[in-house]
Design an enzyme around this catalytic site. Structure first.
Site, PDB file in Angstrom:
ATOM      1  N   ASP A  96     -16.731  71.499  70.873  1.00  0.00           N
ATOM      2  CA  ASP A  96     -15.970  71.636  72.543  1.00  0.00           C
ATOM      3  C   ASP A  96     -16.170  73.001  72.887  1.00  0.00           C
ATOM      4  O   ASP A  96     -15.914  74.372  72.175  1.00  0.00           O
ATOM      5  CB  ASP A  96     -14.511  71.705  71.611  1.00  0.00           C
ATOM      6  CG  ASP A  96     -13.286  71.750  73.266  1.00  0.00           C
ATOM      7  OD1 ASP A  96     -13.506  72.193  74.239  1.00  0.00           O
ATOM      8  OD2 ASP A  96     -12.975  70.649  73.299  1.00  0.00           O
ATOM      9  N   ARG A 132      -8.081  62.985  81.363  1.00  0.00           N
ATOM     10  CA  ARG A 132      -8.268  61.435  81.568  1.00  0.00           C
ATOM     11  C   ARG A 132      -6.990  61.059  81.022  1.00  0.00           C
ATOM     12  O   ARG A 132      -6.334  60.954  80.301  1.00  0.00           O
ATOM     13  CB  ARG A 132      -9.261  61.155  80.794  1.00  0.00           C
ATOM     14  CG  ARG A 132      -9.582  60.314  80.263  1.00  0.00           C
ATOM     15  CD  ARG A 132     -11.411  59.669  80.167  1.00  0.00           C
ATOM     16  NE  ARG A 132     -11.289  60.003  78.604  1.00  0.00           N
ATOM     17  CZ  ARG A 132     -11.788  59.730  77.452  1.00  0.00           C
ATOM     18  NH1 ARG A 132     -13.012  58.591  77.599  1.00  0.00           N
ATOM     19  NH2 ARG A 132     -12.132  60.443  76.623  1.00  0.00           N
ATOM     20  N   ASP A 141     -12.942  74.692  73.731  1.00  0.00           N
ATOM     21  CA  ASP A 141     -12.547  75.595  73.174  1.00  0.00           C
ATOM     22  C   ASP A 141     -13.555  76.761  71.871  1.00  0.00           C
ATOM     23  O   ASP A 141     -12.818  77.665  71.290  1.00  0.00           O
ATOM     24  CB  ASP A 141     -12.201  74.661  71.559  1.00  0.00           C
ATOM     25  CG  ASP A 141     -10.896  73.890  71.728  1.00  0.00           C
ATOM     26  OD1 ASP A 141     -10.460  74.378  72.859  1.00  0.00           O
ATOM     27  OD2 ASP A 141     -11.249  72.792  71.194  1.00  0.00           O
ATOM     28  N   THR A 200      -5.132  54.499  80.720  1.00  0.00           N
ATOM     29  CA  THR A 200      -6.165  54.368  81.948  1.00  0.00           C
ATOM     30  C   THR A 200      -7.580  54.195  81.874  1.00  0.00           C
ATOM     31  O   THR A 200      -8.977  53.873  82.022  1.00  0.00           O
ATOM     32  CB  THR A 200      -6.010  54.026  83.297  1.00  0.00           C
ATOM     33  OG1 THR A 200      -5.641  54.764  83.452  1.00  0.00           O
ATOM     34  CG2 THR A 200      -4.851  53.788  83.680  1.00  0.00           C
TER      35      THR A 200
HETATM   36  N1  URA Z   1     -17.183  68.190  75.503  1.00  0.00           N
HETATM   37  C1  URA Z   1     -17.317  68.958  75.194  1.00  0.00           C
HETATM   38  O1  URA Z   1     -16.787  70.038  75.190  1.00  0.00           O
HETATM   39  N2  URA Z   1     -18.573  68.946  73.719  1.00  0.00           N
HETATM   40  C2  URA Z   1     -18.908  67.474  74.151  1.00  0.00           C
HETATM   41  O2  URA Z   1     -19.576  67.585  72.835  1.00  0.00           O
HETATM   42  C3  URA Z   1     -18.142  66.688  74.641  1.00  0.00           C
HETATM   43  C4  URA Z   1     -17.740  66.957  75.880  1.00  0.00           C
END
Ligand code: URA
Length: 210
Positions: free
Chosen positions: A201, A105, A204, A109
């Site tokens: 995430d 992203r 991660d 923008t």
């Molecule tokens: N991407 C992720 O890994 N977790 C989220 O909660 C949103 C986007």
């Protein structure tokens, strides 16, 4: 007409997802659960795959028996968390091909910018199953499917583990023809774009990068 959202409520998937949501789950455990859920979700997403009858010989006689043509399937991983779905899905559809889409992203923008796109040839003959564990804003999913449609696959399905209502709405607005398969529809997105309650995430947690 808008393609359906398949909310997969199988107890095995729901149980494993609950384990994955727990914040103290180790990286290796999280990855193992992701693998197991991927196999179970592959079962749902391939439920109505076209089959063909092929002639085989059992120890007793010849018969016409049903088979799916795995070679006509392409799993499309949205990098990087989509890769978490791959091992499990390929375990049950070993003949499938794999494509990758990389998007980031633009911080100025907020538009999704493509940095990688690699698909098998003959996409017109393949059924595409797009993989991203978290359908959050849906912006990457929409951009990935936009790009994928340029290759004109025979069909497109989208698989996520956890979805936000906002992401589902975004996908349905831009790609009403693409059915969504998801194990959970969570409450909402927070101000940072995370799904809540969610699981954090996914990239991660899968790759141990935090
Ligand atoms: N991407 C992720 O890994 N977790 C989220 O909660 C949103 C986007």
């Amino acid at each position: 007409m808008t393609a359906p959202v398949h909310h997969i409520t199988h107890p095995l998937i729901q149980h494993k997802l609950t384990l994955m949501r727990q914040k103290d789950r180790s990286t290796s455990n999280f990855r193992t659960l992701m693998n197991e859920i991927s196999m179970l979700m592959a079962y749902e997403v391939t439920r109505d795959m076209p089959m063909q009858l092929v002639e085989i010989e059992t120890p007793l006689e010849t018969m016409m028996a049903p088979m799916i043509d795995g070679k006509k399937t392409v799993f499309v991983s949205i990098l990087r968390a989509g890769n978490g779905f791959l091992d499990g899905m390929l375990n049950v559809v070993p003949g499938a091909r794999v494509g990758h889409v990389g998007l980031y992203r633009d911080p100025r923008t907020l538009v999704a910018v493509e940095y990688y796109f690699k698909m098998p040839h003959d996409m017109q003959e393949r059924d595409a199953i797009v993989l991203d564990p978290m359908l959050a804003t849906g912006n990457s999913a929409v951009a990935a499917v936009d790009r994928l449609k340029e290759t004109a696959p025979r069909s497109i399905r989208f698989v996520s583990l956890v979805s936000a209502p906002e992401g589902i709405a975004n996908m349905q607005k831009h790609h009403p023809d693409v059915p969504i398969y998801t194990a959970a529809i969570d409450r909402e997105l927070n101000s940072h774009g995370y799904i809540v309650p969610g699981l954090g995430d996914a990239g991660d947690r899968l790759f141990g990068t935090k």
